[in-house]
Design a protein around this motif. Structure first.
Motif, PDB file in Angstrom:
ATOM      1  N   TYR A   1       0.840  -1.194   0.000  1.00 21.30           N
ATOM      2  CA  TYR A   1       0.000   0.000   0.000  1.00 21.30           C
ATOM      3  C   TYR A   1       0.883   1.255   0.000  1.00 21.30           C
ATOM      4  CZ  TYR A   1      -3.204   3.616   1.627  1.00 21.30           C
ATOM      5  OH  TYR A   1      -3.929   4.776   1.745  1.00 21.30           O
ATOM      6  N   GLY A   2       0.648   2.129  -0.964  1.00 20.53           N
ATOM      7  CA  GLY A   2       1.405   3.367  -1.070  1.00 20.53           C
ATOM      8  C   GLY A   2       2.660   3.279  -1.902  1.00 20.53           C
ATOM      9  N   GLN A   3       3.029   2.092  -2.384  1.00 21.57           N
ATOM     10  CA  GLN A   3       4.240   1.945  -3.179  1.00 21.57           C
ATOM     11  C   GLN A   3       4.009   2.162  -4.669  1.00 21.57           C
ATOM     12  OE1 GLN A   3       6.016  -1.865  -2.282  1.00 21.57           O
ATOM     13  NE2 GLN A   3       7.008  -1.089  -0.435  1.00 21.57           N
ATOM     14  N   PHE A   4       2.765   2.167  -5.105  1.00 15.19           N
ATOM     15  CA  PHE A   4       2.460   2.445  -6.515  1.00 15.19           C
ATOM     16  C   PHE A   4       2.089   3.925  -6.589  1.00 15.19           C
ATOM     17  CE2 PHE A   4       0.711   2.004 -10.700  1.00 15.19           C
ATOM     18  CZ  PHE A   4       1.331   0.877 -11.222  1.00 15.19           C
ATOM     19  N   ARG A   5       2.989   4.759  -7.092  1.00 14.56           N
ATOM     20  CA  ARG A   5       2.837   6.201  -6.984  1.00 14.56           C
ATOM     21  C   ARG A   5       2.790   6.933  -8.308  1.00 14.56           C
ATOM     22  NH1 ARG A   5       6.489   4.941  -2.745  1.00 14.56           N
ATOM     23  NH2 ARG A   5       8.230   5.299  -4.142  1.00 14.56           N
ATOM     24  N   SER A   6       2.595   6.237  -9.419  1.00 14.85           N
ATOM     25  CA  SER A   6       2.558   6.927 -10.707  1.00 14.85           C
ATOM     26  C   SER A   6       1.673   6.168 -11.689  1.00 14.85           C
ATOM     27  CB  SER A   6       3.971   7.078 -11.289  1.00 14.85           C
ATOM     28  OG  SER A   6       4.524   5.807 -11.587  1.00 14.85           O
ATOM     29  N   ILE A   7       1.017   6.918 -12.555  1.00 10.90           N
ATOM     30  CA  ILE A   7       0.237   6.365 -13.657  1.00 10.90           C
ATOM     31  C   ILE A   7       0.619   7.120 -14.924  1.00 10.90           C
ATOM     32  CG2 ILE A   7      -1.705   5.568 -12.258  1.00 10.90           C
ATOM     33  CD1 ILE A   7      -3.166   8.133 -12.932  1.00 10.90           C
ATOM     34  N   ASN A   8       0.414   6.478 -16.055  1.00 10.83           N
ATOM     35  CA  ASN A   8       0.889   7.036 -17.318  1.00 10.83           C
ATOM     36  C   ASN A   8      -0.247   7.093 -18.334  1.00 10.83           C
ATOM     37  OD1 ASN A   8       2.757   8.058 -19.129  1.00 10.83           O
ATOM     38  ND2 ASN A   8       3.317   6.037 -19.904  1.00 10.83           N
ATOM     39  N   PHE A   9      -0.420   8.266 -18.944  1.00 11.79           N
ATOM     40  CA  PHE A   9      -1.340   8.445 -20.071  1.00 11.79           C
ATOM     41  C   PHE A   9      -0.502   8.450 -21.350  1.00 11.79           C
ATOM     42  CE2 PHE A   9      -3.387  10.351 -16.417  1.00 11.79           C
ATOM     43  CZ  PHE A   9      -4.708   9.939 -16.519  1.00 11.79           C
ATOM     44  N   PRO A  10      -0.529   7.365 -22.134  1.00 16.20           N
ATOM     45  CA  PRO A  10       0.448   7.243 -23.225  1.00 16.20           C
ATOM     46  C   PRO A  10       0.082   7.957 -24.516  1.00 16.20           C
ATOM     47  CG  PRO A  10      -0.865   5.253 -23.097  1.00 16.20           C
ATOM     48  CD  PRO A  10      -1.362   6.156 -22.005  1.00 16.20           C
ATOM     49  N   GLN A  11      -1.134   8.436 -24.652  1.00 10.75           N
ATOM     50  CA  GLN A  11      -1.537   8.955 -25.969  1.00 10.75           C
ATOM     51  C   GLN A  11      -2.563  10.071 -25.798  1.00 10.75           C
ATOM     52  OE1 GLN A  11      -3.239   5.964 -28.475  1.00 10.75           O
ATOM     53  NE2 GLN A  11      -2.974   7.144 -30.356  1.00 10.75           N
ATOM     54  N   PHE A  12      -2.446  11.091 -26.661  1.00  8.84           N
ATOM     55  CA  PHE A  12      -3.383  12.215 -26.668  1.00  8.84           C
ATOM     56  C   PHE A  12      -3.684  12.587 -28.120  1.00  8.84           C
ATOM     57  CE2 PHE A  12      -1.376  12.593 -22.535  1.00  8.84           C
ATOM     58  CZ  PHE A  12      -2.443  12.900 -21.705  1.00  8.84           C
ATOM     59  N   ARG A  13      -4.953  12.830 -28.402  1.00  7.47           N
ATOM     60  CA  ARG A  13      -5.332  13.280 -29.741  1.00  7.47           C
ATOM     61  C   ARG A  13      -4.990  14.745 -29.956  1.00  7.47           C
ATOM     62  NH1 ARG A  13     -11.393  10.615 -30.557  1.00  7.47           N
ATOM     63  NH2 ARG A  13     -10.739   8.407 -30.427  1.00  7.47           N
ATOM     64  N   GLU A  14      -5.195  15.544 -28.932  1.00  7.48           N
ATOM     65  CA  GLU A  14      -4.919  16.971 -29.009  1.00  7.48           C
ATOM     66  C   GLU A  14      -3.974  17.357 -27.881  1.00  7.48           C
ATOM     67  OE1 GLU A  14      -8.651  18.910 -28.780  1.00  7.48           O
ATOM     68  OE2 GLU A  14      -9.385  18.172 -30.727  1.00  7.48           O
ATOM     69  N   ASN A  15      -3.485  18.571 -27.960  1.00 12.22           N
ATOM     70  CA  ASN A  15      -2.588  19.070 -26.921  1.00 12.22           C
ATOM     71  C   ASN A  15      -3.352  19.198 -25.602  1.00 12.22           C
ATOM     72  OD1 ASN A  15      -0.536  20.200 -25.460  1.00 12.22           O
ATOM     73  ND2 ASN A  15      -0.581  22.177 -26.498  1.00 12.22           N
ATOM     74  N   PRO A  16      -2.958  18.446 -24.548  1.00  7.38           N
ATOM     75  CA  PRO A  16      -3.726  18.503 -23.293  1.00  7.38           C
ATOM     76  C   PRO A  16      -3.457  19.766 -22.473  1.00  7.38           C
ATOM     77  CG  PRO A  16      -1.881  17.025 -23.041  1.00  7.38           C
ATOM     78  CD  PRO A  16      -1.854  17.480 -24.472  1.00  7.38           C
ATOM     79  N   VAL A  17      -2.411  20.507 -22.809  1.00  5.37           N
ATOM     80  CA  VAL A  17      -2.063  21.705 -22.047  1.00  5.37           C
ATOM     81  C   VAL A  17      -2.737  22.903 -22.696  1.00  5.37           C
ATOM     82  CG1 VAL A  17      -0.195  23.151 -21.175  1.00  5.37           C
ATOM     83  CG2 VAL A  17       0.143  20.679 -21.413  1.00  5.37           C
ATOM     84  N   THR A  18      -3.706  23.473 -22.005  1.00 11.95           N
ATOM     85  CA  THR A  18      -4.427  24.646 -22.494  1.00 11.95           C
ATOM     86  C   THR A  18      -4.337  25.732 -21.431  1.00 11.95           C
ATOM     87  OG1 THR A  18      -6.489  23.772 -21.590  1.00 11.95           O
ATOM     88  CG2 THR A  18      -5.999  23.268 -23.894  1.00 11.95           C
TER      89      THR A  18
END
Length: 418
Positions: free
Chosen positions: A121-138
């Motif tokens: 518990y607590g040792q899994f500290r990251s997740i990954n989004f591998p793909q984006f259709r558009e620029n997610p930073v707005t």
């Protein structure tokens, strides 16, 4: 193709933070289940048919193939029907969990040790989004699938011509962070070995000694805060495990560890930029950091972080168009950088480059300097010799910086007799 990673601080609201924490726990459960599936398959093939355990044994059909990355990834579709809570997590995020486990197994098979472990518990500290259709930073928001827009501290803008390829969400003691991987279709040529050269020697008394005679002191990142860390850990041990006070004490310990890490990393970057200001070619010792971290001086060696510094220096040198290369680290402190004569092994208490243990100047050329500076000069000479830029010593057939060859007892006996 150029890939860069930019790290930003993000500020999810209460509902988004709760959702992210639930996602981390779901991904941890998927990781542990997939690891158990692989482990059971391996254990079922270990013992012979006539030598099974008397208590229990994993019985898996002989024709069932190994549950590799593609089979476990495909099984996620059926698992979502049996466990509906898996549908809460974005599909590609779960698939990346399988890729993370497969990467751990490939690393284990390559090294032949380090079998993947179950995540507590607590040792899994990251997740990954591998793909984006558009620029997610707005603007000052980061748009993530199934989570919506998250406030982001965009302290430096994404350069023009770069496309966001994937986003990794990391939970640290100080908060949430987003590591954005950007990509551009450009080819940057490798730096060429031209211009002023510099050799560096890493040590514990002085963090760095350069071939130009400069010495940089070694800050004691961990040792200075060790008493405070000991006090916090003692308070944590007295709390009831799982209580609110226990979680608060655990966060204080984690924040102190993160502070030590950030301080060390900041120092490494500052020193790396300072060295790149001094020369166009930098040579460093190819140290066996793993062996150094297991000896008598393991604590100060790990506190200095030599391996991390060399990686930082390599990255900074590439970014600033400075040629960086590692050379052989053997016998760097036993060679006179002025005449190339082997001066013999020195004790650690002897900090001046002299001839053997006579505490006098070199008998051939009379050269005297700091021990670490002499080693840095030898490192520079070896690097130049490897590039074909070395200069032969007067009256010698060997190029400066060559590793002295070990002579046999018979040859040494004949030399003394003559």
């Amino acid at each position: 193709m150029l890939n860069l990673n930019y790290c930003y601080r993000i500020y999810p609201d209460a509902s988004q933070e709760k959702e992210l924490l639930d996602w981390l726990e779901i991904c941890r459960g998927v990781y542990n289940y997939a690891l158990a599936e692989r482990k059971e398959w391996i254990n079922s093939r270990k013992c012979q048919v006539n030598a099974c355990s008397l208590h229990s044994e994993y019985i898996i059909p002989a024709d069932q193939p190994f549950p590799d990355y593609y089979k476990q990834k495909k099984a996620l579709t059926q698992a979502k029907q049996q466990y509906p809570e898996l549908k809460r997590v974005q599909s590609q995020v779960l698939q990346e969990v399988m890729g993370r486990l497969d990467k751990a197994f490939n690393f284990f098979w390559k090294r032949s040790f380090g079998f993947p472990r179950f995540k507590k518990y607590g040792q899994f500290r990251s997740i990954n989004f591998p793909q984006f259709r558009e620029n997610p930073v707005t603007g000052y928001q980061l748009r993530l699938p199934k989570l919506g827009s998250v406030v982001i501290n965009l302290h430096r803008p994404i350069p023009d011509g770069f496309v966001v390829k994937q986003v990794q969400i990391v939970k640290k003691a100080s908060g949430w962070y987003a590591v954005i991987c950007i990509q551009s279709d450009v080819n940057i040529p490798s730096p060429k070995p031209e211009g002023k050269s510099l050799g560096i020697d890493l040590g514990l008394e002085k963090f760095i000694a350069t071939s130009q005679g400069k010495l940089i002191a070694r800050p004691k990142f961990f040792l200075e805060l060790q008493s405070q860390l000991k006090w916090l850990q003692r308070r944590l041990s007295k709390k009831q495990k799982g209580s609110k006070n226990w979680h608060k004490a655990r966060e204080k310990v984690a924040k102190l560890h993160e502070h030590i890490y950030n301080t060390r990393k900041n120092f490494h970057y500052q020193v790396a930029h300072h060295l790149c200001d001094q020369a166009n070619i930098i040579f460093a010792e190819d140290l066996n950091v793993k062996a150094m971290s297991r000896g008598m001086l393991c604590k100060p060696t790990l506190d200095a972080g030599f391996g991390g510094f060399l990686e930082v220096l390599k990255h900074v040198a590439w970014k600033r168009d400075v040629y960086f290369e590692k050379v052989d680290a053997n016998f760097t402190s036993q060679i006179c950088p002025s005449c190339g004569v082997v001066t013999g092994k020195k004790d650690l208490s002897q900090r001046v480059h002299v001839r053997e243990a006579l505490r006098s100047k070199c008998s051939h050329c009379g050269f005297v300097t700091d021990r670490d500076v002499a080693a840095a000069m030898v490192v520079e000479q070896r690097g130049l010799a490897a590039l074909g830029l070395g200069v032969k010593l007067p009256g010698s057939e060997e190029v400066i910086g060559d590793v002295p060859k070990k002579t046999s007892r018979a040859s040494r006996r004949n030399r003394k007799a003559s």
